[in-house]
Design a protein around this motif. Structure first.
Motif: not given
Length: 357
Positions: A273-301
């Motif tokens: 949910k935080a990832l989606e909120f940040l993308l929206e805050s940055l103006g990238f909600a529902n954009c086809n030209d955005v490429f999020p990259v998430y790197i994590g190691d835990d179950r919560t990721d």
């Protein structure tokens, strides 16, 4: 978390209880057949409920062992090969990743513990290297970058020491922008839980004193009970202590990660949910030209991997179930990937020099 209301005893379970030793016939006769039958039934119900609680505890401790092994399990060659085929190295497949992001705006999301810094015995000593800090700084110069951590924002900001980043602390329940932003606090969906979290923190600190090595960390909107330094034989007792406290707070939920038990508000909010909120805050909600990259190691990721419409990378040296597409083995490989990403961006952004005619 399981309360008494969660215990359901089937008729089959009650019938099976008839094989258990019960009150003597003479005692039942003295109390009356009806009263004795009720007492016997209650005895079996109590035994069944105790068995259910015991099974739940065993399942919980088994899950703790599975997510927090005391030693790395060596995967056999076939298992590792199959897993790597499904989750190949992000370094080995870098050109493929670069090609997938061509023409799109990359947005970086990075976990902290186990991703940017190694997992250490003392959570207060989980410092990142200067080289990693410079790598993250370079990434932030080219791409919007956010740290998404179970730590509270103040602590992870202190560890990283970079003011130009976005921070989503407490598993995304405290989202703040760069320090230069006068309205840096962007979202705190669990503010009403702060008094309760503080209260539970004090209770847990007192309750876990009897477990050597246990450490309770207050991450503002959530709590972490670390058991990395707890003898495995005491994990059961520690889990019972924590569950006994949380049972009195139905608005909180208990989850787990790598050598840690997490207590969080029972709201529909997580790292995804935080990832989606940040993308929206940055103006990238529902954009086809955005490429999020998430790197994590835990179950919560995993919540973020599920919602990441770009690329999920799991940091792990051994095969495990994950929603990530790619893998890296440790923070050193994470740094190599970040440096390579920056170098690729620099090359692709450099104007082509035309030869003189």
């Amino acid at each position: 978390m399981m309360t008494n209301q969660d215990v359901v005893v089937s008729e089959m379970g009650i019938a099976a209880g008839a094989a258990l030793p019960g009150p003597s016939p003479s005692l039942l006769a003295c109390r009356g057949a009806a009263a004795g039958a009720m007492s016997l039934r209650q005895t079996y119900l109590d035994l069944a409920a105790a068995a259910a609680r015991s099974a739940a505890t065993c399942n919980w401790v088994d899950a703790m062992r599975a997510s927090s092994p005391t030693r790395s399990r060596a995967a056999d060659a076939d298992e590792l090969t199959a897993w790597m085929r499904k989750h190949p190295s992000a370094l080995g497949k870098f050109e493929q990743i670069a090609s997938a992001s061509k023409g799109k705006k990359i947005v970086m999301f990075l976990d902290y513990d186990g991703t940017l810094s190694p997992i250490v015995a003392d959570p207060d000593a989980a410092y990142m290297s200067d080289a990693m800090r410079e790598a993250v700084r370079d990434v932030a110069k080219h791409f919007p970058t956010a740290i998404v951590s179970g730590r509270c924002c103040d602590k992870v900001r202190y560890f990283i020491g970079l003011s130009e980043l976005y921070y989503a602390g407490s598993h995304g329940m405290d989202i703040q922008g760069p320090s230069s932003n006068p309205e840096s606090v962007l979202c705190q969906p669990a503010s009403e839980f702060l008094p309760m979290i503080d209260e539970v923190y004090k209770v847990l600190v007192e309750k876990t004193k009897s477990t050597p090595g246990a450490k309770v960390e207050n991450n503002k909107f959530c709590l972490s009970v670390h058991f990395r330094c707890v003898d495995e034989k005491r994990w059961n007792a520690l889990a019972e202590q924590v569950k006994a406290v949380i049972n009195d707070y139905p608005k909180l939920k208990l989850t787990q990660g790598r050598k840690v038990l997490e207590i969080r508000p029972s709201i529909m909010w997580d790292k995804g949910k935080a990832l989606e909120f940040l993308l929206e805050s940055l103006g990238f909600a529902n954009c086809n030209d955005v490429f999020p990259v998430y790197i994590g190691d835990d179950r919560t990721d995993e919540d973020a991997f599920k919602r990441c419409q770009g690329l999920g990378i799991l940091v792990s040296k051994c095969p495990k179930e994950t929603n990530a597409s790619y893998s890296l083995q440790d923070p050193n490989e994470v740094m190599d990937f970040l440096l390579r990403l920056v170098e690729w961006k620099r090359r692709s952004s450099s104007p082509m020099i035309r030869p003189r005619v």
